[in-house]
Design a protein around this motif. Structure first.
Motif: not given
Length: 363
Positions: A214-218
């Motif tokens: 939910l941080g880098v990937t999003r």
């Protein structure tokens, strides 16, 4: 840590002893409720993953309008767990012979919001809010952030954390509240009494869900789909149509409970769906736009991961539609209505040709 505790003479070398992983997180009791609950669980690591989920140990519960005071919440739990680790508990086997087993805490699996509370550190928005290292955050135009540093920051270890706790505890009566905090540590945490089993530095697992999924990937997915005009932009109708067609053709195994959803629902993607982004990237985006534009902001580890998954990178240019047709798919000359009837994907190639690609092709 686990291997070390399994060496001869260590607690887990005795097959009667077990190790546990601690877990807790907050949850709302209802959509309109002001109350929140924090259940406290333990997993027995020696059980198989399937059996482990079935036999969770319920160790405590905090219910209230405010978030728990971890020193109060954890104190009785830590006292009991310390006795189980040092003295163990007695039980009788099938022959009636009394045995004694010890319970060793070795890990804590917590999200970012619970980690700093467990360790009694400043929050992740603080100047030294990282629970794994001593990097100092800096004030930027977008708020306080951990910027890229030239030299790697020192890691938090069991020894350094115990020193930090001691110094912060000695400063607890300082009139200046800011001076009570030492290197991000706000004071004593009951977890220090689980020493030497639970390592305060490496015993708390990285919050992969919030940091990676939910941080880098999003952020990466949103950058590809929402930054109109950028060379790596994938959100125009033509590319979105092709990606949606391929996305909805993915048939995951039964172990993946959530099936793929169209990109129009991306705001509602949960962590398990966002976590499949790399596999979606390979299945849906590889032949549309893979190359310099989509890889310039990825780390070496990300690039290697994509290579393992089978993505074919180009050195200087992005994958044009014409190369997609030449190398990956067969371009048909069917009419638009016929292609739509067969649910094929419509493309416009780099050299101006238009047509449909067969969805049976493996990307």
């Amino acid at each position: 840590m686990y291997k070390k505790l399994c060496e001869p003479g260590e607690p887990l070398s005795d097959p009667k002893n077990v190790s546990v992983t601690i877990n807790t997180d907050g949850l709302a009791l209802g959509e309109s409720s002001t109350q929140a609950a924090w259940p406290l669980f333990m997993d027995i690591n020696e059980l198989s993953p399937q059996t482990r989920k079935k036999y969770l140990i319920y160790a405590g519960m905090w219910v209230g309008r405010k978030q728990p005071n971890m020193n109060i919440f954890l104190k009785p739990f830590v006292n009991d767990l310390k006795k189980l680790a040092n003295d163990g508990f007695a039980w009788k086997d099938s022959n009636g012979v009394e045995q004694r087993s010890k319970v060793i805490p070795i890990l804590a699996v917590l999200d970012s919001g619970a980690q700093y509370k467990f360790l009694n550190l400043t929050s992740f928005s603080g100047y030294m809010g990282c629970t794994f290292c001593y990097q100092r955050a800096e004030n930027t135009q977008r708020g306080r952030r951990f910027t890229v540093c030239k030299e790697p920051a020192a890691l938090r270890t069991q020894e350094s954390m115990l020193v930090d706790v001691q110094i912060a505890h000695e400063r607890r009566n300082n009139r200046n509240t800011k001076e009570r905090v030492y290197r991000g540590c706000k004071g004593l945490t009951p977890l220090v009494y689980l020493h030497p089993y639970l390592n305060l530095g490496s015993g708390v697992v990285v919050d992969f869900m919030h940091n990676a999924l939910l941080g880098v990937t999003r952020a990466h997915v949103f950058a590809l789909l929402n930054t109109a005009g950028a060379p790596y932009y994938l959100g125009d109708p033509e590319k979105s149509y092709v990606m949606n067609q391929r996305l909805m053709q993915i048939r995951p195994p039964r172990s993946i409970t959530r099936t793929p959803r169209e990109l129009t629902h991306i705001q509602k993607y949960t962590a398990d769906i966002t976590g499949k982004r790399y596999s979606f990237h390979v299945q849906c985006n590889q032949s549309i736009l893979i190359g310099k534009s989509t890889t310039h902001h990825l780390s070496a580890e990300d690039l290697e991961c994509l290579r393992i998954l089978g993505v074919d990178f180009l050195e200087e240019t992005v994958y044009s539609y014409s190369r997609m047709v030449d190398r990956k798919v067969r371009l048909t000359t069917k009419g638009y209505s016929e292609g739509k009837k067969n649910d094929d994907s419509w493309v416009k190639t780099g050299d101006g040709r238009r047509g449909f690609i067969k969805p049976i092709t493996t990307f």
